[in-house]
Design an enzyme around this catalytic site. Sequence first.
Site, PDB file in Angstrom:
ATOM      1  N   ARG A  84       0.829  -1.205   0.000  1.00  0.00           N
ATOM      2  CA  ARG A  84       0.000   0.000   0.000  1.00  0.00           C
ATOM      3  C   ARG A  84       0.865   1.257   0.000  1.00  0.00           C
ATOM      4  O   ARG A  84       0.532   2.257  -0.657  1.00  0.00           O
ATOM      5  CB  ARG A  84      -0.950  -0.008   1.201  1.00  0.00           C
ATOM      6  CG  ARG A  84      -1.987   1.110   1.157  1.00  0.00           C
ATOM      7  CD  ARG A  84      -3.072   0.932   2.199  1.00  0.00           C
ATOM      8  NE  ARG A  84      -2.553   1.040   3.558  1.00  0.00           N
ATOM      9  CZ  ARG A  84      -3.297   0.903   4.643  1.00  0.00           C
ATOM     10  NH1 ARG A  84      -4.597   0.633   4.540  1.00  0.00           N
ATOM     11  NH2 ARG A  84      -2.760   1.016   5.852  1.00  0.00           N
ATOM     12  N   LYS A 185      -2.516   6.770   1.169  1.00  0.00           N
ATOM     13  CA  LYS A 185      -2.437   7.126   2.590  1.00  0.00           C
ATOM     14  C   LYS A 185      -1.471   8.298   2.711  1.00  0.00           C
ATOM     15  O   LYS A 185      -0.279   8.140   2.989  1.00  0.00           O
ATOM     16  CB  LYS A 185      -1.986   5.924   3.421  1.00  0.00           C
ATOM     17  CG  LYS A 185      -2.298   6.065   4.914  1.00  0.00           C
ATOM     18  CD  LYS A 185      -2.158   4.729   5.620  1.00  0.00           C
ATOM     19  CE  LYS A 185      -2.378   4.844   7.127  1.00  0.00           C
ATOM     20  NZ  LYS A 185      -3.758   5.227   7.469  1.00  0.00           N
ATOM     21  N   GLU A 221     -16.386   6.568   3.937  1.00  0.00           N
ATOM     22  CA  GLU A 221     -15.715   6.046   5.122  1.00  0.00           C
ATOM     23  C   GLU A 221     -15.764   7.064   6.257  1.00  0.00           C
ATOM     24  O   GLU A 221     -16.159   8.213   6.065  1.00  0.00           O
ATOM     25  CB  GLU A 221     -14.273   5.661   4.820  1.00  0.00           C
ATOM     26  CG  GLU A 221     -13.365   6.802   4.405  1.00  0.00           C
ATOM     27  CD  GLU A 221     -11.936   6.325   4.137  1.00  0.00           C
ATOM     28  OE1 GLU A 221     -11.401   5.551   4.944  1.00  0.00           O
ATOM     29  OE2 GLU A 221     -11.366   6.738   3.118  1.00  0.00           O
TER      30      GLU A 221
END
Length: 340
Positions: A84, A185, A221
Amino acid sequence: MKENAKNLDWNNLGFEYHDLPYSFEAKFKDGKWQKGQLTEKSTIELSEGAEVLHYGQEIFEGLKAYRRKDGKINLFRPELNAERLANSAKRLGMEAYPVDAFVDSIKQIVKANEDFIPPYESGGTLYIRPFMIGTTTVVGVQPATEFTYHVYATPVGAYVNGLSPAPYMVSKYDRAAYAGTGQAKTSGNYASSLIASIQAHKEGFADCLFLDPREHKYIDEFGGANFFGITKEGQFVTPKSNSILPSITKRSLLEVAKRQGLDPIETQIKFADIDQFVEAGAMGTAAVISPVGSITDGDKKHVFYDEEKTGPVTTKLYNELIDIQYGDRPSPEGWVQTIE
């Protein structure tokens, strides 16, 4: 001042930073990653013109080390964090840190700070924060050509109050654009969500729920975690969206839910259909699962299983995943790496 493990109250750690003896650092320059190493420095020196300070080239990860009942140490799917981080680097125009080197850096920092991994019975963990920043000195808008990869660790307790349901509200802000950096992220996504969280806290909520940024019709989210719901028929449902972070906890819970016969599915979820869920939760590395007692949108409030008690399906999902992470039950192949 460096932390001393003897001074820590393992049962009351909170979720805070402690300056541990060792960090890890590697640098990208001259077109390649240099060999990284442990360091006793817990500071980073930057030029005032550093890329990260002006144009935001920064990405990070979060994962944990778990002290098992037998004293050994578990890492939970660290290669997925490595992958990720590499995907986040690609989206931000940065040089990906190699997957194998990432996993090795995590093992090094865990071993070096082993005394700070909370004991099994405390329920605490060693939280590990790898991050990468662009350090090239720039004035005009351009990508960096030099980067620093850095990892620190800190012992933590629960991020939220365990399995205690919490109230949430729907935010009128967007966390990230539809074709923006929502799947990376990067700190910018979190910076843009802070005002929404501040508002939620002022109004007595634990945090906010973001809807999709194009139509504001679909669930995306929470401020720091992914959403899941359990339908009246007992199905595990979680949003599919181009603007949310691909959570490793969610990926794992989808498999755990399948093992439990919950017929899990990732799909668009209309907020207007929130009544289909009898239980709901926020899932992520820090919280694992935080039960959602209610979600309020304006003057409308939907209560899930109970505002005071956690639902049975959420509890069962939480217990199985936690047991896998701490080594209390067998894990699917490849999920856990044990450090002797």
